[in-house]
Motif scaffolding. Structure first.
Motif, PDB file in Angstrom:
ATOM      1  N   LEU A   1      38.174  41.012  38.834  1.00  0.00           N
ATOM      2  CA  LEU A   1      39.276  41.850  39.027  1.00  0.00           C
ATOM      3  C   LEU A   1      38.952  43.132  39.761  1.00  0.00           C
ATOM      4  O   LEU A   1      39.731  43.563  40.690  1.00  0.00           O
ATOM      5  N   ARG A   2      37.903  43.820  39.423  1.00  0.00           N
ATOM      6  CA  ARG A   2      37.437  45.029  39.903  1.00  0.00           C
ATOM      7  C   ARG A   2      37.249  44.756  41.333  1.00  0.00           C
ATOM      8  O   ARG A   2      37.544  45.638  42.524  1.00  0.00           O
ATOM      9  N   GLU A   3      36.534  43.900  41.931  1.00  0.00           N
ATOM     10  CA  GLU A   3      36.273  43.502  43.212  1.00  0.00           C
ATOM     11  C   GLU A   3      37.398  43.195  44.044  1.00  0.00           C
ATOM     12  O   GLU A   3      37.515  43.721  45.087  1.00  0.00           O
ATOM     13  N   VAL A   4      38.318  42.544  43.458  1.00  0.00           N
ATOM     14  CA  VAL A   4      39.812  42.171  44.132  1.00  0.00           C
ATOM     15  C   VAL A   4      40.279  43.592  44.552  1.00  0.00           C
ATOM     16  O   VAL A   4      40.680  43.839  45.466  1.00  0.00           O
ATOM     17  N   ARG A   5      40.379  44.340  43.418  1.00  0.00           N
ATOM     18  CA  ARG A   5      41.092  45.658  43.566  1.00  0.00           C
ATOM     19  C   ARG A   5      40.483  46.542  44.594  1.00  0.00           C
ATOM     20  O   ARG A   5      41.199  46.885  45.485  1.00  0.00           O
TER      21      ARG A   5
ATOM     22  N   TRP B   1      46.174  42.469  43.570  1.00  0.00           N
ATOM     23  CA  TRP B   1      45.374  42.661  42.392  1.00  0.00           C
ATOM     24  C   TRP B   1      46.322  42.831  41.021  1.00  0.00           C
ATOM     25  O   TRP B   1      45.760  42.614  39.984  1.00  0.00           O
ATOM     26  N   GLY B   2      47.267  43.740  41.436  1.00  0.00           N
ATOM     27  CA  GLY B   2      48.192  44.055  40.130  1.00  0.00           C
ATOM     28  C   GLY B   2      48.530  42.862  39.356  1.00  0.00           C
ATOM     29  O   GLY B   2      48.644  42.823  38.203  1.00  0.00           O
ATOM     30  N   SER B   3      49.239  41.933  40.325  1.00  0.00           N
ATOM     31  CA  SER B   3      49.754  40.667  39.644  1.00  0.00           C
ATOM     32  C   SER B   3      48.560  39.893  38.765  1.00  0.00           C
ATOM     33  O   SER B   3      48.860  39.416  37.820  1.00  0.00           O
ATOM     34  N   LEU B   4      47.310  39.781  39.325  1.00  0.00           N
ATOM     35  CA  LEU B   4      46.242  39.108  38.856  1.00  0.00           C
ATOM     36  C   LEU B   4      45.974  39.937  37.390  1.00  0.00           C
ATOM     37  O   LEU B   4      45.578  39.095  36.388  1.00  0.00           O
ATOM     38  N   ASP B   5      45.859  41.284  37.529  1.00  0.00           N
ATOM     39  CA  ASP B   5      45.461  41.975  36.403  1.00  0.00           C
ATOM     40  C   ASP B   5      46.497  41.700  35.223  1.00  0.00           C
ATOM     41  O   ASP B   5      46.344  41.732  33.966  1.00  0.00           O
TER      42      ASP B   5
END
Length: 179
Positions: free
Chosen positions: A140-144, A105-109
């Motif tokens: 992104l919220r769902e991935v996190r 998630w952090g990488s995508l964000d």
């Protein structure tokens, strides 16, 4: 033999830099962030050009961005356990499993942040920026959240530290001048 060293001696013996001799100026070195942003922008552009049919940046929308993020998952290095996996919810699983590797998630964000900035720097309007679309934030919220559950570690937003100097308007720590 003398002719092969002649050019070398001029450059080495000269106080001028090699760029001055050649007459080409080197652009200033980009920061790590700027270099990564440029690479990300180029990669996204290549992704759009390789689609069938190809998509121009000006025609790009949030769905293209979501497809790109899904495409990137195949290169991920983060094990994300599925709900049916025996290691689901364990921060440090004791053994291997068949769950897939995904982008963290952090990488995508961070990627979306860089692409959002690059879009506008390359002439895109903030109002039409596909990287700023609400669907991207929801994704992104769902991935996190799903990655946090899969690891058994709830995501906690970091609280911003208060700046002790900013809230101190009376400046009582400074000597006052008596009149």
């Amino acid at each position: 033999m003398m002719s092969s060293n002649k050019g070398k001696e001029i450059i080495e013996g000269s106080s001028r830099s090699v760029t001055a001799v050649v007459g080409v100026e080197n652009p200033p070195r980009l920061s790590r962030y700027e270099s990564q942003k440029r690479r990300d922008w180029i990669t996204f552009g290549q992704y759009l050009r390789n689609r069938r049919p190809p998509v121009a940046i000006s025609q790009c929308n949030a769905n293209h961005v979501l497809d790109f993020l899904g495409y990137l998952d195949q290169f991920g290095k983060t094990k994300v356990h599925l709900q049916g996996c025996r290691f689901f919810g364990q921060p440090e699983p004791p053994g291997p499993c068949a769950c897939s590797l995904r982008q963290a998630w952090g990488s995508l964000d961070a990627l979306i942040g860089r692409l959002r900035a690059a879009y506008e720097e390359n002439g895109g309007s903030p109002e039409t920026n596909p990287f700023a679309n609400g669907a991207i934030r929801i994704y992104l919220r769902e991935v996190r959240d799903s990655q946090a559950k899969a690891r058994g570690i709830p995501y906690k937003k970091k609280k911003k530290k208060k700046n002790p100097l900013k809230g101190n308007e009376d400046n009582s720590s400074f000597p006052t001048q008596q009149t």
